[in-house]
Structure formats: structure tokens, C-alpha cells
Motif scaffolding. Structure first.
Motif, mmCIF file in Angstrom:
data_model
loop_
_atom_site.group_PDB
_atom_site.id
_atom_site.type_symbol
_atom_site.label_atom_id
_atom_site.label_comp_id
_atom_site.label_asym_id
_atom_site.label_seq_id
_atom_site.Cartn_x
_atom_site.Cartn_y
_atom_site.Cartn_z
ATOM 1 N N THR A 114 -5.010 -7.944 11.867
ATOM 2 C CA THR A 114 -5.236 -6.684 11.151
ATOM 3 C C THR A 114 -5.766 -6.914 9.732
ATOM 4 N N ARG A 115 -5.396 -8.064 9.139
ATOM 5 C CA ARG A 115 -5.849 -8.363 7.783
ATOM 6 C C ARG A 115 -5.837 -9.866 7.546
ATOM 7 N N SER B 241 -9.952 -4.164 11.303
ATOM 8 C CA SER B 241 -9.340 -5.227 10.504
ATOM 9 C C SER B 241 -10.160 -5.471 9.240
#
Length: 361
Positions: free
Chosen positions: A170-171, A257
Motif C-alpha cells: 500500500t505504501r 499504492s
């Protein structure tokens, strides 16, 4: 008698095979004004690589290096073209300004001599694409060396991501930099071009932003972000008047993301770390050896073993790649990865200049 002759021939062949296997990689060096060259020179000093030629036009620098490492006068040449008329290296390693990488490619690749340059690949996307086209045309590897490629923590982190132990990414966060090249004592030969907007393509954004773009492209298996947003600052204009010394780059991907790259010549300490947040866990490569895993509902991190076998440095990697004759397509040093890295950096410079996000096509 026939059996004796046959056995003798087999023994000779065996010794020849062993001798060949034990041969050191024969390297030619293009330029000496990048301080990373000292890593190679120390490997030469430790008899882990054979330097058979050095092309350097600066006679003062040339003499300094020769005396320091007891190198024979006969291996020095004024330019790369002349050098390659006299010696046949297994690979050319370039330690020169980034904007000269294109000239190294144009000299070596038509001769089918593999090349590895220090990061990043090029200062412009047009040069990066030209290098890639030459590499493809002459079916010859052109590779890029990053310090963080050899971090065991990063290699183990990628394995966990590929095994879905973090879930969907996601990151991604990457911090790279130090107190500044002048502050940490880089040589004047290095500083002269590292702080030049043409020769280096910029300042901290190019010097350290490339690490994050390289790692994120690797983690996303070569996927191109849909947009790039960047902000740059001159926190020390009296020290670095021509280029930015601080940069933040944000990458947005199609699946929602994001990647955040923090590159700086103004950290109060040296740092190269990588954090990946997923739907299951967070992975944190603190440095070259330490890897932590934060799982759901557990604030105490698990220390992940990072002693798995991997290449010790760029020389051991090159030995294997050249032996196999193939470069993995999405490898950290691959041309595919690094053309996209330059595209990201070029978009980041445009974004910072124009004050808006840049959509990648």
C-alpha cells in the motif's frame, strides 16, 4: 600408452578448467573522478579483481591513484577508445560524470564489451533510451551499480514481498542521503561534477532520489507509476548554489499504492533505509543488515534473519552474470529498471520546476 596419453590430456584439461574458473575478472576503468572507484581499487588491492586498463585524462588524478595503489604505468590511457584498442576487458566499469555514461555506451557496446556504471543510468531520458537501444542492438549488457543492491536486508525484504508475507503493497518509504557530499569529505574531483546541474543532472534529487526509484520499481516488478510529484529545496544555498540539496518525490500507482522518496544532502546523519507497508505487515530494512517485520496487532517487531547467500558486491555479481550470459529483466541493475528510474527522475525535476504533478504516459 594410449590410456596414459588420454589420462594426461584429461588432467591437463581439468587444470585448464580450474585455472579458468579461478581467473579474476578483467576490468577496464572509464574515469577516476567518482569516489566510488575506491571500492574497486580496494578490491584490486585485495587481489579480488584484475584492473587491466584505466582511461583518465586528468594527469594529476591519474598520478595520485597510480601512486596510492601501486598501479603499473602501462595500464593508463588518456581516453577509453585508445584503451580498448590495446586491451580486451571482460567488462568496463565507469566512474565518471553521469552525463558521460552515454559516451561510454557508444564506445563499448558496438565492440560488444559489457558495461557497468555507477548510479543513476543517465542524466536525461533521451540518453537512457539511447543506451538501452544500443544494449539491445548489440546484445550486450549495460548495468547500473547501486550500493543498496548488495544490502542483504533489501534482498530478504523482496523475498518476503514476493512470498506475499506483507500482503498487497500500500505504501513504500525510502530515505537516502547524508550530511552533504562536501560535509562528509568527498574529493574535489568528485564534487566538481556532483554539484554541477549538467554533469550530474541535478543535486540530491539525482544523487539520492535514484535509490528510491530503483527499489520501488524493483518491488513493483517494473510497473510504471501513473504520476510523479516532487518538491525540492536549497537548504544550504551557500554550499550548493547551483543545485537542490533536498528533495521529496511522490509516486502514485494504478492500484492506489504510493511511494515516497526522501533524498537529501542535509540529513544530520547518513541513512539508506526502506520501509514497505502492506495489508498484512510492515517490513523495515533499517540498514544493510537489519530487517524488521511488524505484523498486525503486534507492536513488537520481529527481527528477520538476513544472512541468506547473495552477491557480496558488484564484482561477484558481474562474474556470475557474464558467466551465465543473461541479466534478469527486473534486476536492480538492469536496463529496464533503470530507464524507468531516469524517467521518474526527469518527471520529478519537471514537477518541482512547474509546481504540479506529472502524468507518465
Amino acid at each position: 600408452m594410449k590410456h596414459f596419453i588420454k589420462l594426461t590430456c584429461l588432467i591437463i584439461m581439468l587444470f585448464q578448467h580450474v585455472a579458468k574458473a579461478d581467473e579474476l575478472l578483467k576490468v577496464a576503468v572509464a574515469g577516476l573522478n567518482h569516489d566510488h572507484v575506491f571500492l574497486l581499487l580496494n578490491l584490486y588491492k585485495d587481489k579480488k579483481v584484475d584492473i587491466i586498463g584505466i582511461a583518465e585524462s586528468n594527469k594529476t588524478l591519474f598520478s595520485k591513484i597510480q601512486a596510492q595503489y601501486n598501479l603499473p604505468q602501462s595500464i593508463f590511457y588518456n581516453d577509453l577508445s585508445t584503451l580498448l584498442k590495446h586491451v580486451k576487458p571482460d567488462v568496463v566499469l565507469a566512474y565518471n560524470p553521469t552525463n558521460e555514461h552515454i559516451h561510454v555506451a557508444e564506445t563499448c557496446l558496438p565492440l560488444k564489451i559489457p558495461v557497468m556504471v555507477e548510479k543513476p543510468l543517465a542524466t536525461t531520458l533521451s540518453d537512457a533510451k539511447r543506451i538501452a537501444a544500443l544494449s539491445e542492438k548489440y546484445t550486450t549488457p549495460f548495468l547500473v551499480n547501486y550500493e543498496t543492491t548488495w544490502y542483504k536486508s533489501n534482498q530478504q525484504l523482496k523475498k518476503l514481498v514476493d512470498n506475499n508475507e506483507a500482503g498487497r503493497i500500500t505504501r513504500m518509504l525510502v530515505k537516502d542521503g547524508h550530511e552533504g557530499p562536501k560535509e562528509i569529505g568527498c574529493s574535489n574531483y568528485f564534487l566538481d561534477w556532483l554539484t554541477d546541474p549538467q554533469k550530474n543532472g541535478g543535486g540530491a534529487l539525482m544523487d539520492f532520489g535514484c535509490y528510491g526509484a530503483n527499489l520501488m520499481t524493483w518491488l513493483k516488478n517494473g510497473e510504471k507509476p501513473i504520476s510523479v510529484t516532487a518538491f525540492t529545496q536549497q537548504l544550504k544555498p551557500e554550499v550548493y548554489p547551483k543545485v537542490e540539496d533536498n528533495a521529496t518525490i511522490i509516486l502514485n500507482y494504478r492500484d492506489g499504492s504510493t511511494g515516497i522518496i526522501q533524498a537529501s544532502w542535509a540529513w544530520p546523519y547518513s541513512v539508506k533505509d526502506l520501509q514497505v507497508f502492506g495489508t498484512k505487515a510492515q517490513l523495515y530494512a533499517k540498514n544493510d543488515k537489519e530487517l524488521l517485520k511488524y505484523s498486525q496487532h503486534n507492536n513488537q517487531p520481529l527481527t528477520i534473519e538476513t544472512e541468506q547467500p547473495y552477491f557480496e558486491n558488484h564484482i561477484t555479481y558481474l562474474e556470475q552474470v557474464l558467466k551465465q550470459g543473461k541479466v534478469p529483466e527486473n534486476d536492480l541493475g538492469s536496463i529496464n529498471n533503470n530507464v524507468l528510474v531516469v524517467e521518474i527522475l526527469e518527471a520529478a525535476k519537471q514537477s518541482a520546476k512547474e509546481g504540479k504533478s506529472i502524468v507518465l504516459k
